[in-house]
Design a protein around this motif. Structure first.
Motif, short mmCIF file in Angstrom:
data_model
loop_
_atom_site.label_atom_id
_atom_site.label_comp_id
_atom_site.label_asym_id
_atom_site.label_seq_id
_atom_site.Cartn_x
_atom_site.Cartn_y
_atom_site.Cartn_z
N GLY A 1 0.63 -0.96 0.07
CA GLY A 1 -0.03 -0.41 0.20
C GLY A 1 0.25 1.72 -0.01
N LEU A 2 0.22 2.39 -0.02
CA LEU A 2 1.02 3.96 0.42
C LEU A 2 1.15 3.94 2.23
CD1 LEU A 2 -1.34 5.56 -2.05
CD2 LEU A 2 0.37 4.93 -2.19
N TYR A 3 2.39 3.62 2.00
CA TYR A 3 2.92 4.04 3.29
C TYR A 3 3.90 5.54 3.45
CZ TYR A 3 3.17 2.66 7.90
OH TYR A 3 3.63 3.08 9.72
N LEU B 1 -6.99 7.02 2.53
CA LEU B 1 -7.44 6.68 1.20
C LEU B 1 -7.12 5.84 0.28
CD1 LEU B 1 -7.96 10.21 -0.12
CD2 LEU B 1 -10.22 8.95 0.48
N GLY B 2 -5.53 5.24 0.33
CA GLY B 2 -5.16 4.56 0.19
C GLY B 2 -5.07 3.46 0.31
N LEU B 3 -5.77 3.45 2.17
CA LEU B 3 -6.19 1.77 2.49
C LEU B 3 -8.04 1.72 1.94
CD1 LEU B 3 -4.38 2.21 5.78
CD2 LEU B 3 -4.08 0.60 4.48
N ARG B 4 -8.69 2.61 1.67
CA ARG B 4 -9.49 2.34 1.28
C ARG B 4 -9.67 1.85 -0.24
NH1 ARG B 4 -13.75 1.45 0.30
NH2 ARG B 4 -16.22 2.55 0.23
N TYR B 5 -9.42 2.72 -0.36
CA TYR B 5 -9.29 1.96 -2.31
C TYR B 5 -8.52 1.33 -2.72
CZ TYR B 5 -13.09 5.55 -1.96
OH TYR B 5 -14.09 6.58 -1.89
N GLY B 6 -7.42 0.93 -2.26
CA GLY B 6 -6.78 -0.03 -2.15
C GLY B 6 -5.06 0.71 -3.52
N GLY C 1 0.64 -10.01 -9.55
CA GLY C 1 0.91 -10.57 -7.49
C GLY C 1 0.29 -9.68 -7.05
N GLY C 2 -0.48 -10.51 -5.53
CA GLY C 2 -1.13 -9.15 -5.15
C GLY C 2 -0.65 -7.93 -4.76
N PRO C 3 -1.14 -7.88 -3.27
CA PRO C 3 -1.10 -6.27 -3.00
C PRO C 3 -0.04 -5.90 -2.44
CG PRO C 3 -3.05 -7.24 -1.69
CD PRO C 3 -2.55 -7.63 -2.82
#
Length: 218
Positions: free
Chosen positions: A153-155, A193-198, A211-213
């Motif tokens: 994700g966005l971190y 927002l990054g978590l909410r919308y992947g 691959g996955g996230p």
């Protein structure tokens, strides 16, 4: 004791607790550890980034060792994760939100602290990011996995934005509580927002869609 304004100090302490809690929960899931290992990794997650920053700017002993509230909250978070880990999974969303608060506060305070030490814009931004993500990175290395900042994700990007905005306001002479809270809020919103919308950072072209996230950038 910390000289930060009360709202920023509250965010900083809340973030320290959340990092200790979330860091210890991550350690429990990633490795079979006893209570000492879980609490230590929770404290490393909460305090490690600030330790690195303070060592690099030669501000010793580290600020979080001079204020009992920081290491106490980090330890309490780790103990709660060890004792209540299964139950805490039911309230994972609030914990993630608190973790985003911590990321935001650490990025802003890390950048402003670096500038106060006499560093320029770019090093201050870098140290803001290190303050925000350094502890979690050390934790992940210790449990033998790819650091989450590089793989989920966005971190790092929200921390970079928050630290850069903080440094810019300091350099232009408009830094103060409103500017600090604004930078922290922007960092928080990008993370949530990054978590909410992947949302994820760009991947190399040859890896897209394979691959996955967990293979995304941070």
């Amino acid at each position: 004791m910390s000289s930060e304004p009360a709202p920023l100090l509250a965010l900083d302490l809340a973030g320290t607790f959340a990092f200790g809690l979330n860091g210890a929960l991550t350690a429990v899931r990633a490795a079979r550890l006893d209570v000492v290992g879980v609490v230590v990794l929770g404290m490393i997650t909460a305090l490690g980034g600030g330790f690195i920053r303070d060592v690099l700017i030669d501000s010793l002993p580290p600020a979080t060792l001079l204020d009992w509230r920081y290491y106490t909250l980090a330890a309490v978070g780790g103990l709660l994760a060890f004792a209540l880990g299964k139950h805490l999974r039911r309230i994972e969303t609030p914990i993630i939100v608190l973790d985003a608060v911590g990321l935001s506060a650490f990025a802003v305070i890390g950048a402003s602290t670096a500038l106060d030490s006499g560093l320029g814009f770019a090093p201050a931004v870098l140290l803001g990011v290190i303050t925000a993500v350094g502890g979690g990175t050390i934790r992940d290395v210790l449990v033998g996995r790819v650091p989450s900042v590089l793989s989920s994700g966005l971190y790092a990007i929200p921390a970079l934005v928050g630290a850069a905005l903080t440094a810019a306001t300091v350099e232009t002479g408009v830094y103060g509580l409103p500017a600090a809270l604004g930078a922290a809020t922007l960092c928080f919103l990008i993370r949530v927002l990054g978590l909410r919308y992947g949302l994820n950072a760009p991947e190399p072209p040859e890896t897209r869609g394979r691959g996955g996230p967990d293979e995304a950038g941070g």
